[in-house]
Structure formats: structure tokens, C-alpha cells
Motif scaffolding. Sequence first.
Motif, short mmCIF file in Angstrom:
data_model
loop_
_atom_site.label_atom_id
_atom_site.label_comp_id
_atom_site.label_asym_id
_atom_site.label_seq_id
_atom_site.Cartn_x
_atom_site.Cartn_y
_atom_site.Cartn_z
N LEU A 115 27.67 31.36 46.16
CA LEU A 115 27.01 30.09 45.87
C LEU A 115 27.81 29.28 44.84
CD1 LEU A 115 23.24 31.15 45.66
CD2 LEU A 115 24.25 29.55 47.30
N LEU A 116 28.25 29.96 43.83
CA LEU A 116 29.02 29.29 42.79
C LEU A 116 30.36 28.77 43.33
CD1 LEU A 116 28.90 28.65 39.75
CD2 LEU A 116 30.13 30.77 39.32
N LYS A 117 30.97 29.57 44.18
CA LYS A 117 32.25 29.16 44.77
C LYS A 117 32.06 27.94 45.66
CE LYS A 117 36.04 30.92 47.65
NZ LYS A 117 36.58 32.11 48.37
N ARG A 118 30.97 27.94 46.46
CA ARG A 118 30.74 26.85 47.41
C ARG A 118 30.38 25.54 46.71
NH1 ARG A 118 26.57 28.82 50.03
NH2 ARG A 118 27.93 30.14 51.29
N HIS A 119 29.55 25.60 45.70
CA HIS A 119 29.00 24.39 45.11
C HIS A 119 29.75 23.91 43.86
CE1 HIS A 119 25.60 24.31 47.82
NE2 HIS A 119 25.38 25.60 47.57
N VAL A 120 30.57 24.76 43.26
CA VAL A 120 31.26 24.37 42.02
C VAL A 120 32.77 24.52 42.14
CG1 VAL A 120 31.50 24.82 39.54
CG2 VAL A 120 29.26 25.02 40.63
N LEU A 121 33.20 25.73 42.51
CA LEU A 121 34.64 26.00 42.44
C LEU A 121 35.44 25.31 43.53
CD1 LEU A 121 34.71 29.79 41.49
CD2 LEU A 121 34.92 27.80 40.02
N ALA A 122 34.90 25.19 44.73
CA ALA A 122 35.67 24.66 45.85
C ALA A 122 36.15 23.24 45.57
CB ALA A 122 34.84 24.70 47.13
N SER A 123 35.24 22.37 45.11
CA SER A 123 35.61 20.98 44.87
C SER A 123 36.56 20.84 43.68
CB SER A 123 34.35 20.13 44.63
OG SER A 123 33.61 20.65 43.53
N SER A 124 36.30 21.60 42.62
CA SER A 124 37.17 21.51 41.44
C SER A 124 38.54 22.08 41.72
CB SER A 124 36.52 22.22 40.25
OG SER A 124 36.38 23.61 40.52
N ALA A 125 38.60 23.15 42.53
CA ALA A 125 39.89 23.76 42.85
C ALA A 125 40.77 22.80 43.64
CB ALA A 125 39.69 25.06 43.62
N ALA A 126 40.15 22.04 44.56
CA ALA A 126 40.91 21.13 45.41
C ALA A 126 41.54 20.01 44.59
CB ALA A 126 40.01 20.54 46.49
N THR A 127 40.90 19.64 43.50
CA THR A 127 41.43 18.55 42.66
C THR A 127 42.21 19.05 41.45
OG1 THR A 127 39.32 18.48 41.43
CG2 THR A 127 39.55 17.02 43.34
N GLY A 128 42.45 20.35 41.40
CA GLY A 128 43.21 20.88 40.28
C GLY A 128 42.39 21.10 39.03
N GLY A 129 41.06 21.26 39.21
CA GLY A 129 40.19 21.47 38.05
C GLY A 129 40.24 22.90 37.56
N LEU A 130 41.35 23.27 36.97
CA LEU A 130 41.53 24.65 36.51
C LEU A 130 40.60 24.98 35.36
CD1 LEU A 130 43.20 27.22 36.94
CD2 LEU A 130 44.86 26.34 35.29
N ARG A 131 40.28 24.01 34.51
CA ARG A 131 39.40 24.27 33.38
C ARG A 131 38.01 24.72 33.86
NH1 ARG A 131 39.36 22.27 28.17
NH2 ARG A 131 41.63 22.62 28.35
N VAL A 132 37.48 24.08 34.92
CA VAL A 132 36.17 24.45 35.46
C VAL A 132 36.21 25.88 35.99
CG1 VAL A 132 34.46 23.95 37.25
CG2 VAL A 132 35.57 22.08 36.01
N ALA A 133 37.27 26.21 36.75
CA ALA A 133 37.40 27.56 37.30
C ALA A 133 37.51 28.59 36.19
CB ALA A 133 38.62 27.63 38.22
N ALA A 134 38.29 28.27 35.15
CA ALA A 134 38.46 29.20 34.04
C ALA A 134 37.15 29.42 33.29
CB ALA A 134 39.53 28.68 33.09
N ASP A 135 36.39 28.33 33.09
CA ASP A 135 35.10 28.46 32.38
C ASP A 135 34.11 29.30 33.18
OD1 ASP A 135 36.06 27.00 30.29
OD2 ASP A 135 35.08 25.11 30.86
N CYS A 136 34.02 29.04 34.48
CA CYS A 136 33.11 29.81 35.33
C CYS A 136 33.45 31.29 35.29
CB CYS A 136 33.18 29.32 36.77
SG CYS A 136 32.32 27.76 37.07
N LEU A 137 34.73 31.57 35.45
CA LEU A 137 35.16 32.97 35.48
C LEU A 137 34.91 33.64 34.13
CD1 LEU A 137 36.46 35.13 37.24
CD2 LEU A 137 38.69 34.40 36.38
N GLN A 138 35.17 32.93 33.06
CA GLN A 138 34.99 33.51 31.73
C GLN A 138 33.52 33.82 31.45
OE1 GLN A 138 36.30 31.01 28.48
NE2 GLN A 138 36.90 32.79 27.25
N VAL A 139 32.61 32.90 31.80
CA VAL A 139 31.18 33.13 31.57
C VAL A 139 30.68 34.31 32.40
CG1 VAL A 139 28.87 32.15 31.87
CG2 VAL A 139 30.71 30.76 30.91
#
Length: 475
Positions: A28-52
Motif C-alpha cells: 500500500l505504501l509503495k503504491r500510494h507514496v513511493l511509486a510517484s515520488s520515485a518516478a520524480t526522483g523523490g529520494l528524500r521521501v523514499a528514505a524517510d519512509c524506509l527509515q520510519v
Amino acid sequence: MSVFGDEPAYTSELVTWAVKQTEAFALLLKRHVLASSAATGGLRVAADCLQVCLGHCSLLEAQGLALSPVLLRIFRSSVEQAFHSNLKKIEHSTTALAVSDDWVLSFSPANGKSMSSSAASNSVGSQPKLSSSANKFNSMAQEFLEDIVPLECLHLDGPALEGVQRAFNSYVDLLIQALPGSTETEDHLEGCGRIVQPAETEIQQFALLANASLLADELLPRAAMKLLSSSNNKVDEQQQQQQSKRGSERPSHLPEQREWKRKLQRSVDRLRDSFCRLHALELIFTDEGDTNLNAHIYTSMDDHTEEPEWFPSPIFQLVFTKITTLASIATDVFVGRERFATVLLMRLMETIILWLSDDQAFWEEIEQGAKPLGPFGLQQLYLDMEFVLIFASQGRYLSRSLHQVIKDIIARAIDAAAATGVDPYSVLPEEDWFNEVSQIAIKMLTGKGNFGSVERDVASPTASISASSVISDAN
């Protein structure tokens, strides 16, 4: 665990259920948060999600439930996509700014906004001055490496440094393209699709070098050190017991970091060599493609029986004036980084003199041409080389390589004259004479000499002055 105790069947069911719940949440998190941010280079969002998420997992690991591998398996592809998209964004954003960069060095706008006026005045000397595209590259590269720090579990520190190095190499390609008349990387840059703003003036060209050298020598290594230090600290925490047994042995990224810095420096060297080649060719060739440095300068001197008026040849007067001008600009641009400026001028001098040393047409005419190299021509060539030797030494850009090449040119010219039956050492004056004429020429070309009624036009191809008259006036 408290209810069922040591019943393995129930414990296994609990783990299976926890894994399924974690997978469902991660998807769910990958579909609704990570997918869109990853496509645009949103590494900070991916890093924060993974860290939490991994932080919560670590709380469960104390009770024997390890769910981190499940999260890493599902999140890895999104994180890697964001990783690569971020690197592409760095290159695209930097290229877009380079197209309109005016190549004027200034402090980063971000630094100026985030600092108070008193803090800015106190630290202005420590802030980097870069052009707009270099400031953009620096800020984005710094943010990228900072975002990698929470992702140490994915072992991305090595690929991150490699990615930054490749992005920097591409940026240096743009800087080389900005040099007027640069053609050495045409094939490499053919697919770029954009033409960067040319650096027309010498100050702008020095700004290109300042961009590359400051990024490679200070800013990028400093950011890399933060990343690698964080990685080392994590390893230290995990392997504390093993390391205490091995005494001082400690995992280190130093070899990899040194090699990484060498790669950055090789990119800077390409830009520096292009800069030196540009200015060397401007000195050696005219706009019409003729050469200012040819054997005729020396072989024609013995057409007349009267002794010529001795002064360095016009081409080497131009070399001196050009080097002196560039040295003055470099002093203003490379404040606190004088070593880089010195090496740059060394390489420029080497480029010019090596061209003369390797010019086959020049030496074929000197050694085998219809007009042999006579006593006057030999003396003039000797004087030119001694002049270069002396002013390069005084300016502290005389390298061992340049010194040796100059001596080899003099030796080859002496051999060419000797082959015609002339005793070179009987026609050449003492070494002190060359030194004295060269010193007087330096004073005159810099406007520091006061030699009475001596009049000459430095820009004139026939401009010269007799050593005897100058020396007598100087005395």
C-alpha cells in the motif's frame, strides 16, 4: 509469545501472519507514496519512509520478530528507481542552467537566505563562490548524498559516489563545451541537444575552472566524507565486539574514497587541458591559420651581415604578456587556492613549449631546410628559451618537465647549428648575457624599466632593441 509459550506451531503462525500484514502494508505504501515520488526522483521521501518503517521493525527484533527483510525486498525497487531518477534530475537541472549561465562567480543564493547578516559577514571567506549552474549542481549533489545516509542498509553509498562522479563528469563536459572554439569533445557532446552559454572572456573561463576545481577538491569530497563517516559509524556499532578483539583494525573507505577523488580530478584535468590548448593555439596561430611560431623567424636572421638588435621574439613577448595577464586574473579568482592556479599556468607553459618541441615542420626546416640555422638564429632561439625559463621561474610556474624541455630544445638547436660546420660555443655569448637581456625584457614588458630614450613598439613584429644599448642605459 506469553500465551503460547514454547509451542512452535503457534509461534510459526504468528510469524506468518505478521509477514503477510507487513507485506500488505508495504505494498500500500509503495503504491500510494513511493511509486510517484520515485518516478520524480523523490529520494528524500523514499528514505524517510524506509527509515520510519525500519525503526518500527527494530523494536520488534528485540522480541525475536525480524520483518526488515520483508520491507527491504518490497521497497528496494522503488528506492533504486528514486536513486537513479535523482541522479538524472541533477544532470538535467544543471544542464538547463548551464545553457544560460553567465559564468560569473557568486555565493549560493541558499546560503545567503539562510544566514543572518552578521553570520554572513563573518563566514563570507569560507563560502564557495560558484556560477549559477555549479551552485545548483553542488546543492543537489549535497542533498542527494545526505538522503543516502538513512539508506545504509541497502549499501548504496558506493553506487551513490559513483553516480555523483558520473554526473560531475557530465557537468565538466558542459564546462569544456563552454570554452570558445572547443572541439575536442564534439563527438561526446553531440547528443547533448543543447549549447551552453560560451565563456568569452578570460575571467569567465577561469570561472569554469573554479567551478570544477572547487567541486572536485573541496565540496564533493566533504559531502562524501559525511556519508562514509555515517556508514563507518554504523559498521562500528554492529561489529564492536569483533573489532575490540582485532585491536586497531577498523573498516575503512579510504582506498575507495581516494580512487573516487582521483576520478573527479581526472575530469578537472580534462577541462584544464582544454583551457591550456585553447590559449596555446591562440598564441601560436593567427586568425587566418598561419603560425606565429615558425622556423623562418630564426633561419632568416643570418640573411644580413649586421648584428640584429637583441630582444625576445614577438611570439614569446606575447606569451609573457598572456601569462602575466592570466596570472593576475588567477590571483583574484583562486583566493586561498593558489596551488591550483600555479599548476594551471605550469601546464599552459608546458603546452606552448611542448608544441614547439614536437613540431616536426619546425625542426625539419631548422635541421634540413634550404636555409641552415646560422649563428644569429641560434643566438635568438637560445635567447627566447632562456627568456621563457627566467620569467617562468620568477612566476613560480616553471615545472621540472618544462625546464627539461627547454634545455632539450636548446641542445637540439645547438646540434643543428653544429651540423652546418659552425662552432656554436664560439658564436654564443656567455650565459650571463642571456640572463641580463631577459631580465631587461621583463622589466620593459611590465613597464617597470626606465631606459632613457629607448623607444619601441612591443606589438610590432619587428620590435626589438639592442642588448648593448639597453645594458648601457640600464647601467
